[in-house]
Design an enzyme around this catalytic site. Structure first.
Site, PDB file in Angstrom:
ATOM      1  CG  ASP A   1      -2.087   0.935   1.090  1.00 47.06           C
ATOM      2  OD1 ASP A   1      -2.412   1.343  -0.046  1.00 47.06           O
ATOM      3  OD2 ASP A   1      -2.677   1.285   2.136  1.00 47.06           O
TER       4      ASP A   1
ATOM      5  N   GLY B   1      -0.150   5.439  -4.450  1.00 52.52           N
ATOM      6  CA  GLY B   1      -0.754   6.725  -4.819  1.00 52.52           C
ATOM      7  C   GLY B   1      -0.108   7.870  -4.056  1.00 52.52           C
TER       8      GLY B   1
ATOM      9  CG  HIS C   1      -0.589   1.986  -9.460  1.00 49.75           C
ATOM     10  ND1 HIS C   1      -0.696   1.720  -8.116  1.00 49.75           N
ATOM     11  CD2 HIS C   1      -1.707   2.696  -9.779  1.00 49.75           C
ATOM     12  CE1 HIS C   1      -1.832   2.228  -7.643  1.00 49.75           C
ATOM     13  NE2 HIS C   1      -2.462   2.837  -8.640  1.00 49.75           N
TER      14      HIS C   1
ATOM     15  CB  SER D   1      -8.811  -5.394  -2.759  1.00 44.33           C
ATOM     16  OG  SER D   1      -9.505  -4.177  -2.942  1.00 44.33           O
TER      17      SER D   1
ATOM     18  CD  GLU E   1     -13.465  -5.239  -1.109  1.00 44.35           C
ATOM     19  OE1 GLU E   1     -12.252  -5.537  -1.009  1.00 44.35           O
ATOM     20  OE2 GLU E   1     -14.374  -6.088  -1.075  1.00 44.35           O
TER      21      GLU E   1
ATOM     22  NE  ARG F   1      -7.727   2.005  -5.257  1.00 45.11           N
ATOM     23  CZ  ARG F   1      -6.513   2.087  -4.766  1.00 45.11           C
ATOM     24  NH1 ARG F   1      -5.521   2.466  -5.530  1.00 45.11           N
ATOM     25  NH2 ARG F   1      -6.271   1.790  -3.516  1.00 45.11           N
TER      26      ARG F   1
ATOM     27  CG  LEU G   1       9.114 -17.069  -3.923  1.00 44.54           C
ATOM     28  CD1 LEU G   1       8.947 -17.104  -2.412  1.00 44.54           C
ATOM     29  CD2 LEU G   1       9.546 -15.669  -4.378  1.00 44.54           C
TER      30      LEU G   1
ATOM     31  NE  ARG H   1      -2.836  -1.365   4.556  1.00 43.62           N
ATOM     32  CZ  ARG H   1      -4.069  -1.480   4.115  1.00 43.62           C
ATOM     33  NH1 ARG H   1      -4.838  -2.435   4.584  1.00 43.62           N
ATOM     34  NH2 ARG H   1      -4.575  -0.636   3.232  1.00 43.62           N
TER      35      ARG H   1
ATOM     36  NE  ARG I   1      -7.893   0.655   5.531  1.00 42.51           N
ATOM     37  CZ  ARG I   1      -7.806   1.985   5.696  1.00 42.51           C
ATOM     38  NH1 ARG I   1      -8.018   2.531   6.877  1.00 42.51           N
ATOM     39  NH2 ARG I   1      -7.527   2.773   4.672  1.00 42.51           N
TER      40      ARG I   1
HETATM   41  C1  IPE Z   1      -5.494  -2.832  -0.178  1.00 43.09           C
HETATM   42  O1  IPE Z   1      -5.118  -1.504  -0.359  1.00 43.09           O
HETATM   43  C2  IPE Z   1      -5.478  -3.563  -1.470  1.00 43.09           C
HETATM   44  C3  IPE Z   1      -4.185  -3.641  -2.145  1.00 43.09           C
HETATM   45  C4  IPE Z   1      -3.025  -3.274  -1.705  1.00 43.09           C
HETATM   46  C5  IPE Z   1      -4.240  -4.249  -3.447  1.00 43.09           C
HETATM   47  P1  IPE Z   1      -6.189  -0.338  -0.429  1.00 43.09           P
HETATM   48  O2  IPE Z   1      -5.433   0.933  -0.514  1.00 43.09           O
HETATM   49  O3  IPE Z   1      -7.175  -0.599  -1.513  1.00 43.09           O
HETATM   50  O4  IPE Z   1      -6.933  -0.474   0.971  1.00 43.09           O
HETATM   51  P2  IPE Z   1      -7.911   0.517   1.736  1.00 43.09           P
HETATM   52  O5  IPE Z   1      -8.999   0.889   0.784  1.00 43.09           O
HETATM   53  O6  IPE Z   1      -7.113   1.731   2.126  1.00 43.09           O
HETATM   54  O7  IPE Z   1      -8.384  -0.228   2.931  1.00 43.09           O
HETATM   55  C1  IPE Z   2      -1.680   0.164  -3.357  1.00 49.36           C
HETATM   56  O1  IPE Z   2      -1.406   1.514  -3.341  1.00 49.36           O
HETATM   57  C2  IPE Z   2      -1.884  -0.377  -4.756  1.00 49.36           C
HETATM   58  C3  IPE Z   2      -3.253  -0.828  -5.055  1.00 49.36           C
HETATM   59  C4  IPE Z   2      -4.265  -0.821  -4.245  1.00 49.36           C
HETATM   60  C5  IPE Z   2      -3.473  -1.330  -6.385  1.00 49.36           C
HETATM   61  P1  IPE Z   2      -2.562   2.587  -3.323  1.00 49.36           P
HETATM   62  O2  IPE Z   2      -2.930   2.911  -4.729  1.00 49.36           O
HETATM   63  O3  IPE Z   2      -3.680   2.138  -2.463  1.00 49.36           O
HETATM   64  O4  IPE Z   2      -1.842   3.829  -2.665  1.00 49.36           O
HETATM   65  P2  IPE Z   2      -2.471   4.845  -1.622  1.00 49.36           P
HETATM   66  O5  IPE Z   2      -2.909   4.058  -0.437  1.00 49.36           O
HETATM   67  O6  IPE Z   2      -3.606   5.524  -2.292  1.00 49.36           O
HETATM   68  O7  IPE Z   2      -1.350   5.772  -1.323  1.00 49.36           O
HETATM   69 MG    MG Z   3      -4.122   2.372  -0.481  1.00 47.26          MG
END
Ligand code: IPE
Ligand code: IPE
Ligand code: MG
Length: 254
Positions: free
Chosen positions: A25, A28, A42, A70, A72, A76, A136, A193, A199
């Site tokens: 995570d 972004g 990314h 995910s 969810e 986006r 692996l 994480r 979470r």
């Molecule tokens: C969790 O990250 C899913 C991935 C890393 C692929 P998110 O950034 O989507 O999680 P939330 O929405 O903050 O819980």
């Molecule tokens: C995790 O990074 C990658 C995916 C969920 C695909 P994020 O894109 O969630 O980055 P933040 O949490 O917005 O910084």
């Molecule tokens: Mg995120």
């Protein structure tokens, strides 16, 4: 130099985690900190994936599971979702041969039928290409959700009950575990994480029951061998009791 080398060789890795699961995570935010559009985070995240896969392969970790998308994440903006899909495809086209050469077995968990036909085909081909590799195991969770995983397992078991193959009282933990994704792999010992959130975000809900959790502020594109080692060193300080007392675990009198 010489001393460093011999020190390296004597590191006891027998207590290293066998299975590491990571929520990657912060992509972004990493881009936004650099005044770039968040989607630029990314591709930087893919570079971190390569570093971490290399680390795990070299350290003889058995399984690395990475949460890539995910169930969810479809919520986006459309532009970000389609950039991510393009990136999955391009990364697989570029990297699968290298993974194969390095004896890495690639597997996917999650509902793949919601991806494009082309992507599904590439996923199936790369699993097949690497299926006999013995190093692996790299599990990519793509369109994965823990609730969905459990729901599908319940549907499968309910169907078996309906067909008279299983009696309700025969449903036990082993049967549920065996009906979920990756039943043949050990549960994660270490969950990491990045990005500062504390979470699970619907990751491997059942399989994480006894994992040790390591949260770090580091954003995923900044993750590397040193930060992986920090997570492992943190893991090595934990006493895993699985419900027992500390004295029992250490074979000492109470
Ligand atoms: C969790 O990250 C899913 C991935 C890393 C692929 P998110 O950034 O989507 O999680 P939330 O929405 O903050 O819980
Ligand atoms: C995790 O990074 C990658 C995916 C969920 C695909 P994020 O894109 O969630 O980055 P933040 O949490 O917005 O910084
Ligand atoms: Mg995120």
């Amino acid at each position: 130099m010489q001393a460093d080398l011999s020190e390296q060789q004597t590191i006891d890795k027998s207590h290293y985690p066998k299975h590491i699961a990571i929520i990657m995570d912060g992509n972004g935010r990493w881009a936004q900190k650099r005044h770039l559009p968040r989607v630029m985070g990314h591709p930087a995240g893919v570079k971190a994936v390569k570093r971490v896969v290399k680390f795990c392969a070299e350290e003889d970790i058995q399984v690395l599971t990475l949460f890539a998308f995910s169930s969810e994440n479809w919520r986006r903006p459309q532009e970000e979702v389609s950039k991510l899909m393009g990136l999955f495809m391009a990364t697989m086209q570029k990297e699968v041969n290298r993974l194969d050469k390095n004896n890495i077995r690639l597997r996917f968990i999650g509902e793949r039928h919601e991806f494009s036909e082309k992507l599904q085909q590439k996923m199936a081909d790369s699993e097949q290409q690497t299926e006999n590799n013995t190093g692996l195991t790299l599990v990519i969770a793509a369109n994965y959700g823990g609730h969905r995983d459990l729901t599908l397992a319940m549907q499968t078991i309910a169907q078996q009950v309906k067909e008279g193959k299983v009696a309700p009282e025969e449903i036990d933990e082993a049967m549920i575990a065996n009906t979920l994704s990756i039943p043949d792999l050990p549960d994660p010992d270490l969950f990491i994480r990045t990005g500062g959130e504390k979470r699970i975000s619907n990751f491997l809900l059942w399989q994480l029951a006894y994992a040790e959790f390591h949260f770090t502020q580091k954003l995923w594109p900044d993750f590397n061998a040193a930060t992986m080692q920090e997570a492992i060193d943190d893991f090595l300080t934990r006493e895993r009791r699985f419900g027992r007392t500390s004295a029992q675990v250490q074979n000492k009198p109470e």
